[in-house]
Design an enzyme around this catalytic site. Structure first.
Site, PDB file in Angstrom:
ATOM      1  N   TYR A  93       0.800  -1.228   0.000  1.00  0.00           N
ATOM      2  CA  TYR A  93       0.000   0.000   0.000  1.00  0.00           C
ATOM      3  C   TYR A  93       0.837   1.286   0.000  1.00  0.00           C
ATOM      4  O   TYR A  93       0.284   2.381  -0.041  1.00  0.00           O
ATOM      5  CB  TYR A  93      -0.916   0.017   1.239  1.00  0.00           C
ATOM      6  CG  TYR A  93      -1.839  -1.165   1.341  1.00  0.00           C
ATOM      7  CD1 TYR A  93      -3.005  -1.236   0.584  1.00  0.00           C
ATOM      8  CD2 TYR A  93      -1.535  -2.238   2.186  1.00  0.00           C
ATOM      9  CE1 TYR A  93      -3.858  -2.328   0.669  1.00  0.00           C
ATOM     10  CE2 TYR A  93      -2.382  -3.340   2.284  1.00  0.00           C
ATOM     11  CZ  TYR A  93      -3.532  -3.377   1.518  1.00  0.00           C
ATOM     12  OH  TYR A  93      -4.375  -4.458   1.602  1.00  0.00           O
ATOM     13  N   HIS A 120      -4.512   6.456  -0.967  1.00  0.00           N
ATOM     14  CA  HIS A 120      -5.061   6.382   0.386  1.00  0.00           C
ATOM     15  C   HIS A 120      -3.975   6.586   1.446  1.00  0.00           C
ATOM     16  O   HIS A 120      -4.298   6.845   2.614  1.00  0.00           O
ATOM     17  CB  HIS A 120      -5.709   5.009   0.579  1.00  0.00           C
ATOM     18  CG  HIS A 120      -7.041   5.037   1.267  1.00  0.00           C
ATOM     19  ND1 HIS A 120      -7.797   6.181   1.444  1.00  0.00           N
ATOM     20  CD2 HIS A 120      -7.773   4.028   1.844  1.00  0.00           C
ATOM     21  CE1 HIS A 120      -8.925   5.881   2.077  1.00  0.00           C
ATOM     22  NE2 HIS A 120      -8.927   4.590   2.337  1.00  0.00           N
ATOM     23  N   PHE A 130      -4.753  -0.839   9.934  1.00  0.00           N
ATOM     24  CA  PHE A 130      -5.478  -0.644   8.684  1.00  0.00           C
ATOM     25  C   PHE A 130      -6.467   0.506   8.863  1.00  0.00           C
ATOM     26  O   PHE A 130      -6.902   0.824   9.962  1.00  0.00           O
ATOM     27  CB  PHE A 130      -6.151  -1.930   8.181  1.00  0.00           C
ATOM     28  CG  PHE A 130      -5.167  -2.889   7.573  1.00  0.00           C
ATOM     29  CD1 PHE A 130      -4.783  -2.769   6.254  1.00  0.00           C
ATOM     30  CD2 PHE A 130      -4.578  -3.882   8.352  1.00  0.00           C
ATOM     31  CE1 PHE A 130      -3.852  -3.617   5.689  1.00  0.00           C
ATOM     32  CE2 PHE A 130      -3.641  -4.739   7.807  1.00  0.00           C
ATOM     33  CZ  PHE A 130      -3.269  -4.612   6.477  1.00  0.00           C
ATOM     34  N   ASN A 138      -9.568   1.289   8.436  1.00  0.00           N
ATOM     35  CA  ASN A 138     -10.892   1.245   9.063  1.00  0.00           C
ATOM     36  C   ASN A 138     -10.857   1.190  10.583  1.00  0.00           C
ATOM     37  O   ASN A 138     -11.888   1.396  11.233  1.00  0.00           O
ATOM     38  CB  ASN A 138     -11.672   0.031   8.545  1.00  0.00           C
ATOM     39  CG  ASN A 138     -11.992   0.130   7.074  1.00  0.00           C
ATOM     40  OD1 ASN A 138     -11.563   1.065   6.400  1.00  0.00           O
ATOM     41  ND2 ASN A 138     -12.738  -0.828   6.559  1.00  0.00           N
ATOM     42  N   ASP A 164      -6.299  11.668   3.006  1.00  0.00           N
ATOM     43  CA  ASP A 164      -6.653  11.886   1.603  1.00  0.00           C
ATOM     44  C   ASP A 164      -8.072  12.430   1.515  1.00  0.00           C
ATOM     45  O   ASP A 164      -8.942  12.086   2.318  1.00  0.00           O
ATOM     46  CB  ASP A 164      -6.531  10.570   0.811  1.00  0.00           C
ATOM     47  CG  ASP A 164      -7.387   9.456   1.390  1.00  0.00           C
ATOM     48  OD1 ASP A 164      -7.234   9.139   2.592  1.00  0.00           O
ATOM     49  OD2 ASP A 164      -8.218   8.890   0.658  1.00  0.00           O
ATOM     50  N   ASN A 203     -13.402   6.284   5.944  1.00  0.00           N
ATOM     51  CA  ASN A 203     -13.391   5.224   6.947  1.00  0.00           C
ATOM     52  C   ASN A 203     -12.392   5.469   8.074  1.00  0.00           C
ATOM     53  O   ASN A 203     -12.647   5.112   9.230  1.00  0.00           O
ATOM     54  CB  ASN A 203     -13.109   3.874   6.285  1.00  0.00           C
ATOM     55  CG  ASN A 203     -14.278   3.388   5.452  1.00  0.00           C
ATOM     56  OD1 ASN A 203     -15.428   3.718   5.734  1.00  0.00           O
ATOM     57  ND2 ASN A 203     -13.998   2.624   4.419  1.00  0.00           N
TER      58      ASN A 203
END
Length: 226
Positions: A14, A19, A64, A66, A91, A112
């Site tokens: 990632y 993100h 992560f 969320n 973001d 999220n």
């Protein structure tokens, strides 16, 4: 103490994602301002240092996106901070690429990471919204934010991150206006007064005048044999 939180997802998969621009902002600040090495704590990666007169903790939650609020809440309780001491970099789909805005409090707008932070510490924290643009349709959002920034986007991304680092001390000291000025100087620098583009002259050019021939036919004929 002030705490800057960058939102993103952990792991090399990632790293370059849109993100993860919050992670990128904190990494640039840490590198440019000589922060201590990153270490694992509070379900994330943290480093401490100084920005101007302020002592600042940088936190990248590794739960992560969320579940970002778990990490933020744990760090906030440990240092006995309040939401007023926290700035979250994230973001923002609703801002054009390269734009940045500072916002105090408010809703999570469906993000999220912010939704999770709201659940753990409430909405009364500062945010730095980092524009990544919108793919054009809500069904394309998930794939868009989890894709790497394109090669063509690297120039404005680098300018934005440099501007954030330039103004980080002012943001930590509570001066959002001067922070935004520092960002603007990177992403939209003023033109130098000594390097103005040459003004194009569109004035029609006059034709070179041609002398009128006033000789009579006999003179013209005689001139041919001179």
């Amino acid at each position: 103490m002030h705490m800057f939180v960058g939102l993103g997802n952990p792991g090399p998969k990632y790293t370059g994602n849109r993100h993860n621009i919050g992670f990128m902002a904190l990494e640039r600040i840490a590198e440019d301002h000589g922060f201590a090495p990153w270490k694992g704590k509070f379900q994330g990666s943290v480093t401490e240092g100084r920005l101007g007169t302020a002592k600042v903790l940088l936190l990248k939650p590794e739960t992560f996106m969320n579940l970002s609020g778990q990490s933020v809440g744990e760090a906030m309780r440990f240092y006995k901070l309040t939401p007023a001491n926290i700035t979250v970099f994230h973001d923002e789909l609703d801002l054009a690429p390269g734009k940045a805005r500072v916002k105090q409090g408010g809703g999570h707008a469906g993000h999220n990471g912010l939704r999770s932070i709201h659940q753990h510490i409430g909405p009364d924290y500062e945010r730095v919204r980092l524009g990544i643009g919108h793919p054009g349709h809500k069904d394309a959002v998930a794939g868009y934010v989890l894709r790497d920034f394109a090669k063509a986007e690297q120039n404005w991304l680098d300018d934005l991150l440099r501007g954030i680092s330039d103004g980080a001390a002012k943001l930590a000291e509570g001066d959002a206006g001067k922070f935004m000025n520092a960002v603007a100087l990177r992403v939209a620098p003023p033109r130098s007064s000594t390097s103005k583009p040459a003004k194009q002259d569109n004035t029609p050019k006059a034709e070179t005048p041609v002398d009128e021939d006033t000789r009579n036919p006999m003179q013209k004929l005689m001139d041919k044999f001179k």
